[in-house]
Design a protein around this motif. Structure first.
Motif, short mmCIF file in Angstrom:
data_model
loop_
_atom_site.label_atom_id
_atom_site.label_comp_id
_atom_site.label_asym_id
_atom_site.label_seq_id
_atom_site.Cartn_x
_atom_site.Cartn_y
_atom_site.Cartn_z
N GLU A 61 69.50 47.17 10.67
CA GLU A 61 68.88 47.93 11.42
C GLU A 61 67.97 46.33 10.89
O GLU A 61 67.51 46.35 11.77
CB GLU A 61 67.56 48.68 10.80
CG GLU A 61 68.69 50.11 11.09
CD GLU A 61 68.83 50.46 13.36
OE1 GLU A 61 67.65 50.18 13.51
OE2 GLU A 61 69.82 50.93 13.64
N TYR A 62 67.32 45.99 10.34
CA TYR A 62 67.32 44.18 9.54
C TYR A 62 67.75 42.82 10.83
O TYR A 62 66.78 42.94 11.57
CB TYR A 62 66.64 44.11 8.10
CG TYR A 62 66.11 42.81 8.69
CD1 TYR A 62 64.81 42.69 8.52
CD2 TYR A 62 66.98 41.98 7.59
CE1 TYR A 62 64.01 40.75 8.15
CE2 TYR A 62 66.27 40.64 7.76
CZ TYR A 62 65.34 40.65 7.90
OH TYR A 62 64.75 38.82 8.12
N GLU A 63 68.44 43.63 10.89
CA GLU A 63 69.50 41.99 11.30
C GLU A 63 69.23 42.59 12.76
O GLU A 63 69.18 41.73 13.70
CB GLU A 63 71.02 42.26 10.86
CG GLU A 63 71.64 41.42 9.46
CD GLU A 63 71.02 40.27 9.38
OE1 GLU A 63 70.49 39.50 10.25
OE2 GLU A 63 70.36 39.76 8.18
N ARG A 66 65.90 41.80 14.39
CA ARG A 66 65.78 40.45 13.43
C ARG A 66 66.60 39.68 15.02
O ARG A 66 65.83 38.24 15.26
CB ARG A 66 66.14 39.66 12.56
CG ARG A 66 65.58 38.00 12.30
CD ARG A 66 66.81 37.71 10.77
NE ARG A 66 67.65 36.81 11.33
CZ ARG A 66 68.00 36.37 10.14
NH1 ARG A 66 67.72 36.43 8.17
NH2 ARG A 66 69.27 35.55 10.21
#
Length: 79
Positions: A61-63, A66
């Protein structure tokens, strides 16, 4: 003659008798509403959160965020 056949209305203890009836009724109704909320809303919500987080990958999810440019202080890959 017809007036003599009528009984006197109950005046003493009338408030207590009616309050007892209404308090018991309110208690039963509130228990019913609480049970309906628990089984109709709270338990399905808990199950939905558990199912969501069972396969949740925070780094994935972070990637994705980002790469989408959601964060102001993090550069996307390749820059």
């Amino acid at each position: 003659m017809a007036a003599g056949l009528l009984t006197k209305p109950q005046m003493r203890g009338l408030l207590g008798k009616r309050l007892r009836f209404h308090i018991i009724g309110a208690f039963v109704v509130s228990l019913g509403v609480a049970a309906m909320y628990k089984f109709g809303v709270a338990d399905p919500r808990k199950k939905a959160y558990a199912d969501y987080y069972k396969n949740f990958d925070a780094m994935k999810e972070y990637e994705a965020m980002r790469e989408a440019g959601v964060f102001q202080s993090v550069r996307p890959k390749g820059e």
